[in-house]
Design a protein around this motif. Sequence first.
Motif, mmCIF file in Angstrom:
data_model
loop_
_atom_site.group_PDB
_atom_site.id
_atom_site.type_symbol
_atom_site.label_atom_id
_atom_site.label_comp_id
_atom_site.label_asym_id
_atom_site.label_seq_id
_atom_site.Cartn_x
_atom_site.Cartn_y
_atom_site.Cartn_z
ATOM 1 N N GLN A 139 -29.687 12.228 50.179
ATOM 2 C CA GLN A 139 -30.352 11.938 48.928
ATOM 3 C C GLN A 139 -30.863 13.222 48.286
ATOM 4 O OE1 GLN A 139 -33.377 8.978 49.454
ATOM 5 N NE2 GLN A 139 -31.910 7.308 49.500
ATOM 6 N N VAL A 140 -31.086 13.146 47.002
ATOM 7 C CA VAL A 140 -31.583 14.288 46.248
ATOM 8 C C VAL A 140 -33.032 14.023 45.868
ATOM 9 C CG1 VAL A 140 -30.793 13.333 44.048
ATOM 10 C CG2 VAL A 140 -31.071 15.805 44.312
ATOM 11 N N GLN A 141 -33.817 15.080 45.800
ATOM 12 C CA GLN A 141 -35.211 14.937 45.370
ATOM 13 C C GLN A 141 -35.317 15.303 43.899
ATOM 14 O OE1 GLN A 141 -37.825 17.045 48.024
ATOM 15 N NE2 GLN A 141 -37.581 15.505 49.624
ATOM 16 N N LEU A 142 -36.085 14.506 43.145
ATOM 17 C CA LEU A 142 -36.161 14.638 41.700
ATOM 18 C C LEU A 142 -37.604 14.806 41.255
ATOM 19 C CD1 LEU A 142 -33.786 11.609 40.966
ATOM 20 C CD2 LEU A 142 -33.152 14.029 40.910
ATOM 21 N N VAL A 143 -37.827 15.707 40.305
ATOM 22 C CA VAL A 143 -39.168 15.934 39.766
ATOM 23 C C VAL A 143 -39.095 15.963 38.247
ATOM 24 C CG1 VAL A 143 -41.154 17.467 39.678
ATOM 25 C CG2 VAL A 143 -39.841 17.255 41.809
ATOM 26 N N GLU A 144 -39.783 15.005 37.613
ATOM 27 C CA GLU A 144 -39.791 14.911 36.154
ATOM 28 C C GLU A 144 -40.946 15.706 35.556
ATOM 29 O OE1 GLU A 144 -38.867 10.615 37.640
ATOM 30 O OE2 GLU A 144 -40.204 12.253 38.159
ATOM 31 N N SER A 145 -40.777 16.093 34.313
ATOM 32 C CA SER A 145 -41.847 16.737 33.551
ATOM 33 C C SER A 145 -41.575 16.533 32.067
ATOM 34 C CB SER A 145 -41.931 18.237 33.875
ATOM 35 O OG SER A 145 -40.732 18.892 33.494
ATOM 36 N N GLY A 146 -42.575 16.865 31.250
ATOM 37 C CA GLY A 146 -42.379 16.821 29.816
ATOM 38 C C GLY A 146 -43.034 15.660 29.102
ATOM 39 N N GLY A 147 -43.618 14.745 29.860
ATOM 40 C CA GLY A 147 -44.287 13.624 29.217
ATOM 41 C C GLY A 147 -45.547 14.053 28.501
ATOM 42 N N GLY A 148 -46.121 13.127 27.737
ATOM 43 C CA GLY A 148 -47.353 13.430 27.029
ATOM 44 C C GLY A 148 -47.663 12.400 25.982
ATOM 45 N N LEU A 149 -48.602 12.758 25.109
ATOM 46 C CA LEU A 149 -49.026 11.887 24.016
ATOM 47 C C LEU A 149 -48.435 12.408 22.720
ATOM 48 C CD1 LEU A 149 -50.878 9.659 22.829
ATOM 49 C CD2 LEU A 149 -52.702 11.384 22.742
ATOM 50 N N VAL A 150 -47.829 11.516 21.961
ATOM 51 C CA VAL A 150 -47.196 11.907 20.700
ATOM 52 C C VAL A 150 -47.401 10.786 19.690
ATOM 53 C CG1 VAL A 150 -44.942 10.976 21.364
ATOM 54 C CG2 VAL A 150 -45.070 12.819 19.687
ATOM 55 N N GLN A 151 -47.451 11.149 18.418
ATOM 56 C CA GLN A 151 -47.580 10.144 17.373
ATOM 57 C C GLN A 151 -46.234 9.483 17.100
ATOM 58 O OE1 GLN A 151 -49.381 12.087 13.976
ATOM 59 N NE2 GLN A 151 -51.427 11.471 14.655
ATOM 60 N N ALA A 152 -46.280 8.277 16.598
ATOM 61 C CA ALA A 152 -45.058 7.578 16.218
ATOM 62 C C ALA A 152 -44.262 8.438 15.237
ATOM 63 C CB ALA A 152 -45.399 6.230 15.598
ATOM 64 N N GLY B 179 -42.624 11.040 16.233
ATOM 65 C CA GLY B 179 -42.506 12.355 16.839
ATOM 66 C C GLY B 179 -41.414 12.424 17.885
ATOM 67 N N SER B 180 -41.352 13.580 18.556
ATOM 68 C CA SER B 180 -40.310 13.837 19.546
ATOM 69 C C SER B 180 -40.906 14.404 20.827
ATOM 70 C CB SER B 180 -39.288 14.841 19.000
ATOM 71 O OG SER B 180 -38.639 14.354 17.855
ATOM 72 N N LEU B 181 -40.211 14.155 21.917
ATOM 73 C CA LEU B 181 -40.515 14.748 23.212
ATOM 74 C C LEU B 181 -39.203 15.003 23.926
ATOM 75 C CD1 LEU B 181 -43.479 12.678 24.750
ATOM 76 C CD2 LEU B 181 -43.546 15.077 24.060
ATOM 77 N N ARG B 182 -39.201 15.991 24.812
ATOM 78 C CA ARG B 182 -38.052 16.199 25.684
ATOM 79 C C ARG B 182 -38.517 16.168 27.124
ATOM 80 N NH1 ARG B 182 -33.719 21.148 26.494
ATOM 81 N NH2 ARG B 182 -35.503 22.152 27.503
ATOM 82 N N LEU B 183 -37.960 15.240 27.854
ATOM 83 C CA LEU B 183 -38.235 15.128 29.281
ATOM 84 C C LEU B 183 -37.204 15.928 30.064
ATOM 85 C CD1 LEU B 183 -38.977 11.302 29.609
ATOM 86 C CD2 LEU B 183 -40.527 13.165 28.941
ATOM 87 N N SER B 184 -37.663 16.490 31.181
ATOM 88 C CA SER B 184 -36.780 17.210 32.081
ATOM 89 C C SER B 184 -36.911 16.629 33.480
ATOM 90 C CB SER B 184 -37.133 18.692 32.121
ATOM 91 O OG SER B 184 -37.019 19.300 30.860
ATOM 92 N N THR C 126 -30.584 20.256 36.333
ATOM 93 C CA THR C 126 -31.555 19.601 35.461
ATOM 94 C C THR C 126 -30.877 18.590 34.538
ATOM 95 O OG1 THR C 126 -32.953 21.574 35.478
ATOM 96 C CG2 THR C 126 -33.378 19.965 33.754
ATOM 97 N N VAL C 127 -31.539 17.465 34.367
ATOM 98 C CA VAL C 127 -31.128 16.470 33.386
ATOM 99 C C VAL C 127 -32.255 16.325 32.381
ATOM 100 C CG1 VAL C 127 -31.969 14.526 34.784
ATOM 101 C CG2 VAL C 127 -30.235 14.137 33.028
ATOM 102 N N TYR C 128 -31.887 16.107 31.127
ATOM 103 C CA TYR C 128 -32.862 16.042 30.044
ATOM 104 C C TYR C 128 -32.775 14.692 29.330
ATOM 105 C CZ TYR C 128 -32.543 21.109 30.633
ATOM 106 O OH TYR C 128 -32.532 22.380 31.151
ATOM 107 N N LEU C 129 -33.878 14.335 28.696
ATOM 108 C CA LEU C 129 -33.888 13.195 27.793
ATOM 109 C C LEU C 129 -34.619 13.631 26.528
ATOM 110 C CD1 LEU C 129 -33.046 10.200 27.483
ATOM 111 C CD2 LEU C 129 -35.402 9.605 28.114
ATOM 112 N N GLN C 130 -33.857 13.850 25.476
ATOM 113 C CA GLN C 130 -34.436 14.181 24.185
ATOM 114 C C GLN C 130 -34.763 12.884 23.468
ATOM 115 O OE1 GLN C 130 -35.201 17.244 22.749
ATOM 116 N NE2 GLN C 130 -36.158 15.996 21.154
#
Length: 126
Positions: free
Chosen positions: A1-14, A16-21, A78-82
């Motif tokens: 199995q692979v170990q995964l660590v997410e980052s990039g979350g937060g508070l944003v106004q409707a 807006g944009s965020l990019r998760l990694s 790394t995988v991203y979610l824009q």
Amino acid sequence: QVQLVESGGGLVQAGGSLRLSCVASGRTFNSYTLAWFRQAPGKEREFVASISRSGDSTYYADSVKGRFTISRDNAKNTVYLQMNSLKPEDTAVYYCAADMELFYRPRTRTSDFGSWGQGTQVTVSS
């Protein structure tokens, strides 16, 4: 199995944009289908997007199609979610998931993935 660590979350106004990694450990990152799921309070975890090990194929939930983009950089493990045009209903904990890929198919069930990250909170205010 692979170990995964997410980052990039937060508070944003409707609107807006965020990019998760999501960074993965191990040398076989390019052997895995990767996906993002999310879980809102009181709701089941739901599929958001997936990407094949080559990055050539992607699949999205209807609720995010046209607003979210999944991508990967195999050189960086790394995988991203824009996420663009965010809505309050996108508020959730977002999880990265991985599973070995023999051939790519749009897998959308949590049981399809054997490795999970710890999650990152995304909150969209109205």
